[in-house]
Design an enzyme around this catalytic site. Structure first.
Site, short mmCIF file in Angstrom:
data_model
loop_
_atom_site.label_atom_id
_atom_site.label_comp_id
_atom_site.label_asym_id
_atom_site.label_seq_id
_atom_site.Cartn_x
_atom_site.Cartn_y
_atom_site.Cartn_z
N ASP A 146 5.54 -8.58 5.28
CA ASP A 146 6.44 -7.41 5.08
C ASP A 146 6.98 -7.27 3.65
OD1 ASP A 146 8.68 -6.03 4.95
OD2 ASP A 146 9.77 -6.99 6.43
N LYS A 204 10.07 8.41 -2.93
CA LYS A 204 9.03 8.86 -3.63
C LYS A 204 9.34 9.41 -5.11
CE LYS A 204 6.09 7.54 -0.63
NZ LYS A 204 5.27 6.45 -0.80
N TYR A 238 12.72 9.84 2.62
CA TYR A 238 11.43 9.49 2.12
C TYR A 238 11.31 10.13 0.76
CZ TYR A 238 6.52 10.02 2.14
OH TYR A 238 5.01 10.14 1.69
#
Length: 261
Positions: free
Chosen positions: A66, A163, A159
């Site tokens: 992970d 990014k 998200y």
């Protein structure tokens, strides 16, 4: 075949058991690099990627971890060092977009998990790689960003935030590492046809809507991303660092303005 020679290089690709990561691992192996294939789920897919890499004549190993867990990341790099002898190329591909929800309805744990994987995972793996690359005065890190480092995406604030952060992390690490002979850069895919987004390209209406947002009028293939990663990781890109290379068919070129404002 690529006209890129990565013979003797040792590469770790995170999230390499499927999708774009799988294609990147295969392309780097095709170019001659030994490969460590990171995965998090069942091992079968990762072992299949490793088997195909070995068919290309290179060494390959799998590494379950992970990437948001510092201890697991540290153990993965130690295992790679023991099996392949070190690292020359790191590709931070593992990532997730999380469940769709407007910010005021977002589940905090789910939102945080996206940041943990996409941003902290990229940082943790980069930190371990740089600890090895900087003393050797050599190495390349390629981070997988997205067109959504610049394009907002309603429902996916975690998200897009992750990014955008990966973009600035890339620039900062590149600035720190450049005097030590290490390059750090990012690649930003656009709409790439993979099994994970089949619900979009498998639906004619959804595909048509998506293609209208791309000046080239089509989705990309994951090998088009993998080829660019191989080039950027090679000496062909020896003067490239601290930037994001967009591989998006022009999606960030405002396709809706092609016929005027």
């Amino acid at each position: 075949m690529l006209n890129v020679d990565l013979s003797g290089k040792r590469a770790l690709v995170t999230g390499a058991s499927s999708g774009i990561g799988e294609a990147i691992a295969g392309m780097l192996a095709q170019a001659g690099a030994d490969i460590a294939i990171n995965y998090f789920g069942p091992s079968d897919a990762a072992e299949a990627v490793a088997a195909r890499a070995r068919q290309a004549g290179v060494r390959a190993m799998t590494a379950k971890a992970d990437i948001s867990d510092p201890d697991q990341v540290s153990a993965m790099f130690a295992a790679m060092e023991g099996t392949l002898g070190g690292i020359d190329i790191l590709v931070n591909d593992a990532g997730m977009d999380g469940p769709a929800a407007p910010a005021w309805e977002a589940d905090l744990a789910a939102w945080r998990r996206v940041l943990d994987v996409n941003l902290f995972g990229t940082f943790l793996c980069s930190r371990e790689a740089l600890r090895r690359m900087v003393p050797r005065q050599s190495g390349v890190i390629v981070n997988l960003s997205s067109v959504h480092e610049t394009i907002p995406w309603s429902g996916y604030s975690a998200y897009t935030s992750s990014k955008a952060a990966v973009s600035m992390l890339t620039k900062t690490l590149a600035q720190e590492a450049a005097p030590h002979g290490v390059r750090v850069l990012a690649i930003a895919p656009g709409a790439i046809r993979t099994p994970i987004n089949q619900s979009v390209w498998g639906d004619p209406a959804g595909l048509a809507d998506l293609e209208r947002k791309i000046p080239m009028g089509r989705m990309g293939d994951r090998d088009e991303i993998a080829r660019m990663v191989a080039v950027l990781a090679s000496d062909l890109a020896s003067y490239v660092t601290g930037t994001t290379v967009f591989v998006d068919g022009g999606m960030t070129d405002f396709a809706s303005f092609a016929h005027g404002g």
